[in-house]
Motif scaffolding. Structure first.
Motif, PDB file in Angstrom:
ATOM      1  N   SER A 180    -109.289   5.132  86.368  1.00 23.99           N
ATOM      2  CA  SER A 180    -108.514   4.032  86.945  1.00 23.99           C
ATOM      3  C   SER A 180    -107.020   4.338  86.953  1.00 23.99           C
ATOM      4  CB  SER A 180    -108.756   2.760  86.137  1.00 23.99           C
ATOM      5  OG  SER A 180    -107.780   1.804  86.449  1.00 23.99           O
ATOM      6  N   PRO A 181    -106.345   4.040  88.072  1.00 25.65           N
ATOM      7  CA  PRO A 181    -104.881   4.181  88.062  1.00 25.65           C
ATOM      8  C   PRO A 181    -104.186   3.015  87.352  1.00 25.65           C
ATOM      9  CG  PRO A 181    -105.630   3.514  90.237  1.00 25.65           C
ATOM     10  CD  PRO A 181    -106.860   3.710  89.405  1.00 25.65           C
ATOM     11  N   ILE A 182    -104.939   1.966  87.046  1.00 26.11           N
ATOM     12  CA  ILE A 182    -104.285   0.836  86.382  1.00 26.11           C
ATOM     13  C   ILE A 182    -104.764   0.674  84.942  1.00 26.11           C
ATOM     14  CG2 ILE A 182    -103.666  -0.462  88.450  1.00 26.11           C
ATOM     15  CD1 ILE A 182    -106.096  -2.169  88.078  1.00 26.11           C
ATOM     16  N   ILE A 183    -103.869   0.150  84.139  1.00 25.50           N
ATOM     17  CA  ILE A 183    -104.077   0.022  82.697  1.00 25.50           C
ATOM     18  C   ILE A 183    -104.675  -1.346  82.393  1.00 25.50           C
ATOM     19  CG2 ILE A 183    -102.818  -0.117  80.496  1.00 25.50           C
ATOM     20  CD1 ILE A 183    -100.743   1.822  81.741  1.00 25.50           C
ATOM     21  N   SER A 184    -105.612  -1.389  81.460  1.00 21.34           N
ATOM     22  CA  SER A 184    -106.199  -2.674  81.065  1.00 21.34           C
ATOM     23  C   SER A 184    -105.362  -3.323  79.972  1.00 21.34           C
ATOM     24  CB  SER A 184    -107.618  -2.461  80.552  1.00 21.34           C
ATOM     25  OG  SER A 184    -108.430  -1.962  81.586  1.00 21.34           O
ATOM     26  N   LYS A 185    -105.469  -4.650  79.910  1.00 21.22           N
ATOM     27  CA  LYS A 185    -104.770  -5.388  78.844  1.00 21.22           C
ATOM     28  C   LYS A 185    -105.156  -4.826  77.484  1.00 21.22           C
ATOM     29  CE  LYS A 185    -103.525  -9.810  80.716  1.00 21.22           C
ATOM     30  NZ  LYS A 185    -104.141 -10.968  81.328  1.00 21.22           N
ATOM     31  N   GLY A 186    -104.183  -4.794  76.594  1.00 18.39           N
ATOM     32  CA  GLY A 186    -104.460  -4.367  75.225  1.00 18.39           C
ATOM     33  C   GLY A 186    -104.680  -2.876  75.056  1.00 18.39           C
ATOM     34  N   THR A 187    -104.265  -2.061  76.042  1.00 20.80           N
ATOM     35  CA  THR A 187    -104.522  -0.615  75.908  1.00 20.80           C
ATOM     36  C   THR A 187    -103.283   0.266  76.122  1.00 20.80           C
ATOM     37  OG1 THR A 187    -105.138  -0.235  78.222  1.00 20.80           O
ATOM     38  CG2 THR A 187    -106.900  -0.914  76.737  1.00 20.80           C
ATOM     39  N   ALA A 188    -102.124  -0.318  76.374  1.00 16.63           N
ATOM     40  CA  ALA A 188    -100.944   0.529  76.631  1.00 16.63           C
ATOM     41  C   ALA A 188    -100.406   1.085  75.319  1.00 16.63           C
ATOM     42  CB  ALA A 188     -99.872  -0.261  77.367  1.00 16.63           C
ATOM     43  N   ASP A 189    -100.152   2.385  75.293  1.00 17.16           N
ATOM     44  CA  ASP A 189     -99.561   3.010  74.109  1.00 17.16           C
ATOM     45  C   ASP A 189     -98.091   2.650  73.998  1.00 17.16           C
ATOM     46  OD1 ASP A 189    -101.676   5.121  73.031  1.00 17.16           O
ATOM     47  OD2 ASP A 189    -101.807   5.040  75.214  1.00 17.16           O
ATOM     48  N   VAL A 190     -97.433   2.649  75.160  1.00 18.70           N
ATOM     49  CA  VAL A 190     -96.016   2.296  75.171  1.00 18.70           C
ATOM     50  C   VAL A 190     -95.758   1.325  76.315  1.00 18.70           C
ATOM     51  CG1 VAL A 190     -93.638   3.140  75.329  1.00 18.70           C
ATOM     52  CG2 VAL A 190     -95.405   4.615  74.363  1.00 18.70           C
ATOM     53  N   LEU A 191     -94.983   0.292  76.022  1.00 13.45           N
ATOM     54  CA  LEU A 191     -94.480  -0.594  77.066  1.00 13.45           C
ATOM     55  C   LEU A 191     -92.978  -0.375  77.126  1.00 13.45           C
ATOM     56  CD1 LEU A 191     -94.753  -3.054  79.025  1.00 13.45           C
ATOM     57  CD2 LEU A 191     -94.413  -4.524  77.040  1.00 13.45           C
ATOM     58  N   LEU A 192     -92.525   0.133  78.248  1.00 13.46           N
ATOM     59  CA  LEU A 192     -91.092   0.384  78.425  1.00 13.46           C
ATOM     60  C   LEU A 192     -90.543  -0.667  79.378  1.00 13.46           C
ATOM     61  CD1 LEU A 192     -88.485   2.082  78.321  1.00 13.46           C
ATOM     62  CD2 LEU A 192     -89.469   3.557  80.074  1.00 13.46           C
ATOM     63  N   ALA A 193     -89.653  -1.535  78.863  1.00 13.81           N
ATOM     64  CA  ALA A 193     -89.154  -2.641  79.681  1.00 13.81           C
ATOM     65  C   ALA A 193     -87.684  -2.430  80.013  1.00 13.81           C
ATOM     66  CB  ALA A 193     -89.347  -3.967  78.961  1.00 13.81           C
ATOM     67  N   PHE A 194     -87.370  -2.472  81.300  1.00 14.23           N
ATOM     68  CA  PHE A 194     -85.990  -2.311  81.755  1.00 14.23           C
ATOM     69  C   PHE A 194     -85.208  -3.614  81.616  1.00 14.23           C
ATOM     70  CE2 PHE A 194     -85.611   1.669  84.502  1.00 14.23           C
ATOM     71  CZ  PHE A 194     -86.665   2.296  83.871  1.00 14.23           C
ATOM     72  N   GLU A 195     -85.923  -4.685  81.330  1.00 10.66           N
ATOM     73  CA  GLU A 195     -85.278  -5.997  81.272  1.00 10.66           C
ATOM     74  C   GLU A 195     -86.038  -6.830  80.251  1.00 10.66           C
ATOM     75  OE1 GLU A 195     -84.039 -10.060  82.546  1.00 10.66           O
ATOM     76  OE2 GLU A 195     -86.020  -9.239  82.139  1.00 10.66           O
ATOM     77  N   GLY A 236    -100.731  -1.742  67.560  1.00  8.65           N
ATOM     78  CA  GLY A 236    -100.093  -0.528  67.050  1.00  8.65           C
ATOM     79  C   GLY A 236     -99.231   0.187  68.064  1.00  8.65           C
ATOM     80  N   GLY A 237     -99.188  -0.319  69.286  1.00 13.79           N
ATOM     81  CA  GLY A 237     -98.391   0.323  70.329  1.00 13.79           C
ATOM     82  C   GLY A 237     -96.900   0.059  70.161  1.00 13.79           C
ATOM     83  N   MET A 238     -96.114   0.760  70.986  1.00 16.15           N
ATOM     84  CA  MET A 238     -94.656   0.638  70.859  1.00 16.15           C
ATOM     85  C   MET A 238     -94.037  -0.041  72.074  1.00 16.15           C
ATOM     86  SD  MET A 238     -91.788   3.636  70.669  1.00 16.15           S
ATOM     87  CE  MET A 238     -91.883   3.986  68.949  1.00 16.15           C
ATOM     88  N   VAL A 239     -93.051  -0.922  71.803  1.00 20.26           N
ATOM     89  CA  VAL A 239     -92.302  -1.541  72.890  1.00 20.26           C
ATOM     90  C   VAL A 239     -90.863  -1.042  72.858  1.00 20.26           C
ATOM     91  CG1 VAL A 239     -91.709  -3.685  74.056  1.00 20.26           C
ATOM     92  CG2 VAL A 239     -93.577  -3.650  72.414  1.00 20.26           C
ATOM     93  N   ILE A 240     -90.388  -0.570  73.980  1.00 18.50           N
ATOM     94  CA  ILE A 240     -88.975  -0.193  74.094  1.00 18.50           C
ATOM     95  C   ILE A 240     -88.344  -1.190  75.068  1.00 18.50           C
ATOM     96  CG2 ILE A 240     -87.339   1.615  74.726  1.00 18.50           C
ATOM     97  CD1 ILE A 240     -89.661   3.634  74.310  1.00 18.50           C
ATOM     98  N   ILE A 241     -87.336  -1.907  74.584  1.00 16.46           N
ATOM     99  CA  ILE A 241     -86.727  -2.939  75.431  1.00 16.46           C
ATOM    100  C   ILE A 241     -85.261  -2.624  75.700  1.00 16.46           C
ATOM    101  CG2 ILE A 241     -86.254  -5.404  75.715  1.00 16.46           C
ATOM    102  CD1 ILE A 241     -88.371  -5.935  73.560  1.00 16.46           C
TER     103      ILE A 241
END
Ligand code: TPP
Lengths: 579, 197
Positions: free
Chosen positions: B63-78, B92-97
């Motif tokens: 799948s080209p799309i990610i399912s809920k609860g499975t992202a290793d990193v969420l990188l947010a520009f805003e 256990g994943g990481m958020v960069i804001i």
């Protein structure tokens, strides 16, 4: 070496490798990059056509002339091109023709989510559905062979996720194909009733042959897993199924029209439970059920929007939905909005202020419908603004028409606004039409069109003169205004609306994203004069914001100094930085 | 079963340069021999709407799309975009804001309030939250437009991509005249993440 490509680029590559030499398209998300990419190849002809019907006709002509031809459009474009398509399906091809229908489940950038596999059945043309960029390339290539072998235009049906996902592709060699000889052949290409009756018989014959082909084509394949669950699927949904249901048996259909009945029947007989998983309409499911096969589909899965691996897993109760934090419900939505400096903002600010009835159209300017501008009463399809303004007038009278305008972008006007304008003149309407000429097709990513004076390769080409055109169809009152000069615009609107004659106002100013002029002027808010009335915010421009603490407006780094908000501010608090 | 897969969600506001970021990351992982899929957003949402680009790589990606609860990193520009997509993060994943506020339309028109401390709320919920002022760092490097490459630096460090591969990808994708600023921005981002752990 494999490389990453979006589906659209892979399609262009596939057409190039197959020896296609002509391509025609009208832009539309998610199809736009197909022909713009193809245009970059050496030794091919590509064009932006004025609309999809013309693109299909250019394609038909090139095919009859003997060339392998690519035509591309978004799903609703096929509505526009349907007339030539349906009869071209009768005549069949000379050089192979593949046309792309780029559907948009979930309506990322569209006004509806029609499922164009229905067109495949309706027009009786073969439909191929690739599941990733490699297949997009391979199926396009093969599509030309199928088109020539079965003497039919071939539809390659893709969806947004395929068009705009990058996946790995191994490019192939370009094939050297001879142009087909052109020979005059009236019975095949001149669709008089007598000829068409014979061609219809041919269509049925070749469709019968296609059915046989679909039974054994490698494009339809079974991936055996356990036999408790069998899935029939196609396109990008196949990827979701692979991810969501590891171990299930899958019949992956690459040809979804016509369907391989024997293959499906055989697959069905070997699995305990059969589920058809397809986005949007039950195109496969209904046919399978009509053969008396027990299957599930839309009892479980929605007719609306995009699917996902997690949604498929949940519906077939393999997994529990992930529990999240739910913070998404605490934040305001973020719809798209007009850019800082967008010329359309001046128009919709004025229309809002004048409280006019606005028959709208499709383009960036449709965003003028959103709060707080809210200056649009209807928007249906490209070109509909002008005809529906006339309809409004004929229903409610001239008095009403003096408060009604049609608003249409330049690309949209050329696409399908000219004929309804002729209708206004011919049937003596009095409507006022605003053409928003921003010198580009902005919504879809800035493609040229006949009135920009540039072709698909950014080479100069004869520029369609909109003023002369409008006059030529019989509009006597034509004027050109700057949409960011609010007084000028408002005066023009008042005068033309009061006239008991049709008028056209061309609001002319280039899209701010086009000429990225270095901003020479800057504005600031005079803190002494700002009363915090928030009137400037009603332009909903990201360049001016409010500090909650200070209750005053500030110009921020998004401001491009278009000069609109100083005209809106009643206290003259927004000023130019001098020097 | 699937082999190891890394899922990265890059979210922001149309026009902020999320697409470029995803292309640099994807290019780098292609060069490392992974199977890669990237789902992009083109069209209407690009006009200042909420946008999400998804990059997945591993031995074999479907799948080209990610399912809920499975992202290793969420990188947010805003900031609020981080909140909007937070449920895609895996435990256990990481958020960069990026500590950047861009008012959405309902806030501009006074219909909604901007939850200004949302990033702190996220930090309270997700132990591995990193908040960064990418815009001012980029400004320090010479151009605020390089904020997205500061974030590339952070992200690439967070997922342990070898520096050389990413630098090669930047060289390939970024226009030559902007290269120097972007490489500086990239280095700043990488170092920041190293010190953030
Ligand atoms: C039949 C059809 N073809 C294509 C599209 C995609 N599309 C939407 S608006 C538009 C044109 C926008 O250009 P213009 O009218 O010049 O307005 P702008 O976006 O520049 O303001 C296109 C191509 C569509 N919605 N329907």
């Amino acid at each position: 070496m494999k490389k990453l490509m979006i589906g659209n680029a892979a399609i262009a590559r596939g057409a190039y490798e197959a020896g296609a030499t002509v391509a025609a398209a009208y832009p539309g998300t998610p199809s736009t990059e197909i022909v713009s990419t193809f245009a970059q190849y050496e030794g091919v002809y590509a064009e932006w056509s004025p609309n999809e019907k013309v693109a299909m006709e250019v394609g038909a002509g090139a095919s009859i002339g003997g060339a392998r031809t690519l035509v591309a459009m978004k799903h609703v474009g096929v509505n526009v091109a349907a007339d030539p398509l349906f009869t071209f399906a009768y005549t069949g091809v000379n050089g192979g023709l593949v046309f792309i229908s780029a559907d948009d489940p979930g309506m990322h950038s569209s006004q509806n989510e029609q499922d164009n596999r229905g067109y495949g059945r309706f027009a009786k043309v073969p439909v191929l559905e690739p599941a990733d960029s490699q297949e997009a390339l391979d199926f396009t290539r093969l599509g030309f062979e199928i088109s020539e072998e079965f003497d039919a235009p071939v539809m390659l049906r893709i969806t947004t996720r395929l068009a705009h996902s990058q996946t790995m592709v191994a490019e192939g060699e370009k094939k050297e194909v001879q142009m087909k000889a052109y020979r005059k052949n009236g019975p095949k290409f001149v669709m008089l009733p007598g000829h068409a009756r014979m061609r219809h018989a041919e269509v049925e014959k070749k469709f019968h042959k296609l059915r046989e082909y679909a039974e054994t084509s490698p494009l339809n394949r079974i991936e055996w897993g356990h036999k408790e669950l069998g899935i029939i699927t196609s396109g990008v949904v196949y990827q979701y199924v692979k991810e969501a249901l590891p171990g299930a048996s899958i019949l992956k259909l690459g040809i979804t029209n016509p369907l391989p009945q024997r293959l499906i029947t055989d697959f069905a007989s070997q699995v305990e439970r059969l589920v058809v998983i397809e986005e949007l309409e039950p195109v496969i499911e209904e046919q399978v059920k009509s053969w008396g096969i027990k299957a599930e589909g839309k009892e479980i899965f929605t007719l609306q929007g995009e699917y996902s691996p997690e949604m498929i897993a949940e519906k077939l109760s393999w997994t529990q939905p992930a529990v999240g934090f739910g913070l998404d419900k605490e934040v305001p939505p973020r719809p798209p909005l007009l850019c800082p400096g967008c010329p359309h903002r001046g128009v919709f600010h004025t229309l809002h202020k004048m409280r006019l009835v606005v028959m709208g159209d499709i383009g960036c300017y449709t965003l003028g419908a959103l709060s707080p501008l809210e200056a649009m009463d209807a928007c249906i399809c490209m070109g509909a603004s002008i005809g529906s303004a006339l309809g409004m007038e004929k229903a409610r009278g001239e008095e009403f028409a003096s408060r009604t305008v049609a608003v249409i972008g330049d690309s949209t006007f050329v696409h399908s606004g000219i004929t309804p304008l002729i209708d206004i003149v011919y049937n003596q309407g009095t409507s006022t039409v605003l053409i928003l000429d921003n010198d580009t097709t902005a919504m879809t990513g800035h493609q040229d069109h006949p009135a920009t004076g540039m072709n698909i390769r950014s080479e100069p080409s004869p520029k369609l003169d909109l003023v002369a055109l409008v006059k030529a169809v019989g509009i006597k009152n034509v004027r050109v205004v700057d949409p960011l000069q609010l007084d000028q615009l408002q005066t023009a609107l008042k005068e033309e609306l009061n006239r008991r004659e049709p008028s056209v106002i061309i609001a002319k100013r280039a899209c701010v994203l086009l000429n990225k002029v270095v901003q020479t002027e800057r504005y600031y808010v005079d803190k002494e004069l700002c009363k915090g009335c928030r009137l400037c915010l009603r332009t909903c421009c990201a360049g001016v914001s409010f500090l909650d603490e200070e209750k005053l407006a500030v110009m921020n780094h998004n401001c491009v100094a278009c000069g609109l908000c100083p005209q809106v501010c009643t206290f003259d608090a927004i000023k130019k930085v001098e020097g | 079963m699937l082999g190891q897969t890394t899922n990265i969600m890059i979210v922001g506001v149309g026009g902020q340069g999320t697409l470029l970021t995803s292309r640099i990351i994807a290019q780098a992982v292609v060069a490392m021999g992974y199977d890669v899929k990237v789902s992009e957003v083109h069209g209407m949402a690009q006009r200042g709407g909420s946008v999400v680009t998804q990059v997945r790589y591993g031995d074999k990606i479907y799948s080209p799309i990610i399912s809920k609860g499975t992202a290793d990193v969420l990188l947010a520009f805003e900031k609020i975009e981080a909140a909007r997509w937070l449920d895609y993060l895996k435990p256990g994943g990481m958020v960069i804001i990026n500590n950047e506020r861009v008012n959405p339309l309902p806030v501009m028109s006074g219909k909604a309030k901007y939850p200004d401390d949302i990033h702190n709320k996220i930090a309270g919920l997700v132990p591995r939250t990193v908040i960064v002022d990418a815009t001012s760092i980029a400004e320090g490097c010479g151009n605020i437009k390089a904020a997205n490459v500061v974030l590339v630096g952070m992200l690439s460090q967070a997922i342990n991509l070898p520096e050389d591969q990413v630098v090669d990808a930047i060289r390939e994708i970024v226009p030559p005249k902007a290269l120097e600023v972007n490489l500086a921005a990239f280095n700043e981002g990488r170092q920041l993440m190293t010190s953030a752990g």
